[in-house]
Design an enzyme around this catalytic site. Structure first.
Site, PDB file in Angstrom:
ATOM      1  N   CYS A   1       5.804 -65.918 -63.600  1.00 35.96           N
ATOM      2  CA  CYS A   1       4.646 -66.808 -63.672  1.00 35.96           C
ATOM      3  C   CYS A   1       4.186 -67.155 -62.262  1.00 35.96           C
ATOM      4  O   CYS A   1       4.174 -68.315 -61.857  1.00 35.96           O
ATOM      5  CB  CYS A   1       5.000 -68.063 -64.467  1.00 35.96           C
ATOM      6  SG  CYS A   1       3.571 -69.051 -64.949  1.00 35.96           S
TER       7      CYS A   1
ATOM      8  N   CYS B   1       5.666 -61.235 -70.110  1.00 41.78           N
ATOM      9  CA  CYS B   1       6.265 -62.570 -70.092  1.00 41.78           C
ATOM     10  C   CYS B   1       6.902 -62.901 -71.438  1.00 41.78           C
ATOM     11  O   CYS B   1       6.253 -62.780 -72.486  1.00 41.78           O
ATOM     12  CB  CYS B   1       5.200 -63.607 -69.748  1.00 41.78           C
ATOM     13  SG  CYS B   1       5.807 -65.312 -69.831  1.00 41.78           S
TER      14      CYS B   1
ATOM     15  N   ASP C   1       9.173 -78.499 -58.297  1.00 39.07           N
ATOM     16  CA  ASP C   1       8.450 -77.986 -57.140  1.00 39.07           C
ATOM     17  C   ASP C   1       7.172 -77.327 -57.631  1.00 39.07           C
ATOM     18  O   ASP C   1       6.819 -77.410 -58.808  1.00 39.07           O
ATOM     19  CB  ASP C   1       9.333 -77.022 -56.330  1.00 39.07           C
ATOM     20  CG  ASP C   1       9.500 -75.661 -56.994  1.00 39.07           C
ATOM     21  OD1 ASP C   1       9.160 -75.518 -58.197  1.00 39.07           O
ATOM     22  OD2 ASP C   1       9.970 -74.731 -56.312  1.00 39.07           O
TER      23      ASP C   1
ATOM     24  N   CYS D   1       1.809 -61.656 -67.121  1.00 42.74           N
ATOM     25  CA  CYS D   1       1.617 -62.142 -68.493  1.00 42.74           C
ATOM     26  C   CYS D   1       1.971 -61.108 -69.568  1.00 42.74           C
ATOM     27  O   CYS D   1       2.578 -61.465 -70.591  1.00 42.74           O
ATOM     28  CB  CYS D   1       0.183 -62.636 -68.682  1.00 42.74           C
ATOM     29  SG  CYS D   1      -0.253 -64.052 -67.635  1.00 42.74           S
TER      30      CYS D   1
ATOM     31  N   GLU E   1      18.673 -76.092 -49.342  1.00 41.69           N
ATOM     32  CA  GLU E   1      17.532 -76.734 -49.996  1.00 41.69           C
ATOM     33  C   GLU E   1      16.620 -77.407 -48.977  1.00 41.69           C
ATOM     34  O   GLU E   1      15.393 -77.401 -49.134  1.00 41.69           O
ATOM     35  CB  GLU E   1      18.021 -77.742 -51.038  1.00 41.69           C
ATOM     36  CG  GLU E   1      18.807 -77.124 -52.188  1.00 41.69           C
ATOM     37  CD  GLU E   1      18.010 -76.073 -52.954  1.00 41.69           C
ATOM     38  OE1 GLU E   1      16.758 -76.134 -52.935  1.00 41.69           O
ATOM     39  OE2 GLU E   1      18.625 -75.187 -53.556  1.00 41.69           O
TER      40      GLU E   1
ATOM     41  N   TYR F   1      12.808 -83.617 -54.244  1.00 45.47           N
ATOM     42  CA  TYR F   1      13.192 -82.248 -54.612  1.00 45.47           C
ATOM     43  C   TYR F   1      14.507 -81.831 -53.965  1.00 45.47           C
ATOM     44  O   TYR F   1      15.411 -81.331 -54.641  1.00 45.47           O
ATOM     45  CB  TYR F   1      12.100 -81.237 -54.242  1.00 45.47           C
ATOM     46  CG  TYR F   1      12.569 -79.834 -54.547  1.00 45.47           C
ATOM     47  CD1 TYR F   1      12.473 -79.322 -55.841  1.00 45.47           C
ATOM     48  CD2 TYR F   1      13.186 -79.051 -53.577  1.00 45.47           C
ATOM     49  CE1 TYR F   1      12.954 -78.062 -56.152  1.00 45.47           C
ATOM     50  CE2 TYR F   1      13.675 -77.794 -53.874  1.00 45.47           C
ATOM     51  CZ  TYR F   1      13.555 -77.298 -55.157  1.00 45.47           C
ATOM     52  OH  TYR F   1      14.065 -76.052 -55.468  1.00 45.47           O
TER      53      TYR F   1
END
Length: 212
Positions: A188, A198, A136, A195, A39, A118
């Protein structure tokens, strides 16, 4: 920011049933330190780039003790393929020099150099399966597009909003957060989002606006 995310949560969890993206740090056998290292490196760096060097880094520096024995110049060389190597090497060296083990408390984790909310939240969620919100750029983009509203700018408000959408069960929260990250990275997307295919298009303000 007003948003009813219960149906979105169910849809994303169902979408995640097809399986998350596979990266070496997502293996559940990884230690808290190894998840933290991933991370930390994923900040401002594409996951695919980190995946190229991560296994070797874990073999070479399997714990804080091995990091503490490495010189900053050695760390810089190992991290050079990812960029920001001087800053990252200095921060990791400082952590290793001042800690025998990584703190698991969120506030203490956030106080480590170059960590922040985060990295601390993602480490706790993915390593310990804690129901902790993560925020994020991908997450912000998904929520803003779905709701048609700007995401809160204050850190406390951002985490509070994201926390309201999390399953209370830690394992489900882990699955949901991974799904949210993967959805933002593969469906996305910032440019040319998918789209038409989606699963959330029927309740997305961004799609509604584009089709007008």
């Amino acid at each position: 920011m007003c948003y009813d995310g219960s149906s979105t949560r169910r849809t994303l969890l169902s979408w995640a049933d097809d399986g998350p993206r596979e990266f070496p740090w997502r293996d559940r056998s990884r230690s808290f330190y190894e998840v933290f290292l991933a991370e930390f490196l994923l900040t401002q760096t594409p996951a695919e780039n980190v995946a190229d060097v991560y296994p070797e880094l874990c073999d070479r520096y399997p714990d804080l003790d091995s990091l503490a024995r490495a010189s900053e110049s050695e760390l810089e060389s190992a991290l050079e393929p990812l960029g920001f190597q001087r800053m990252r090497a200095a921060a990791l060296s400082e952590v290793a020099a001042t800690h025998d083990s990584l703190p698991r408390d969120g506030d203490e984790l956030r106080e480590l150099p170059r960590v922040g909310p985060y990295v601390a939240d993602a480490t706790r969620c993915f390593a310990l399966a804690e129901s902790v919100p993560i925020v994020d750029r991908n997450v912000v983009r998904v929520y803003e597009r779905l709701s048609g509203e700007e995401f809160p700018t204050a850190d406390a408000e951002r985490r509070s909003f994201a926390a309201e959408l999390l399953p209370s069960d830690g394992e489900r929260a882990r699955t949901y957060n991974l799904a949210l990250l993967d959805f933002g990275a593969t469906v996305c997307t910032k440019r040319e989002p998918a789209c038409p295919s989606c699963p959330l298009r029927e309740r997305c303000e961004y799609v509604t606006h584009r089709e007008r």
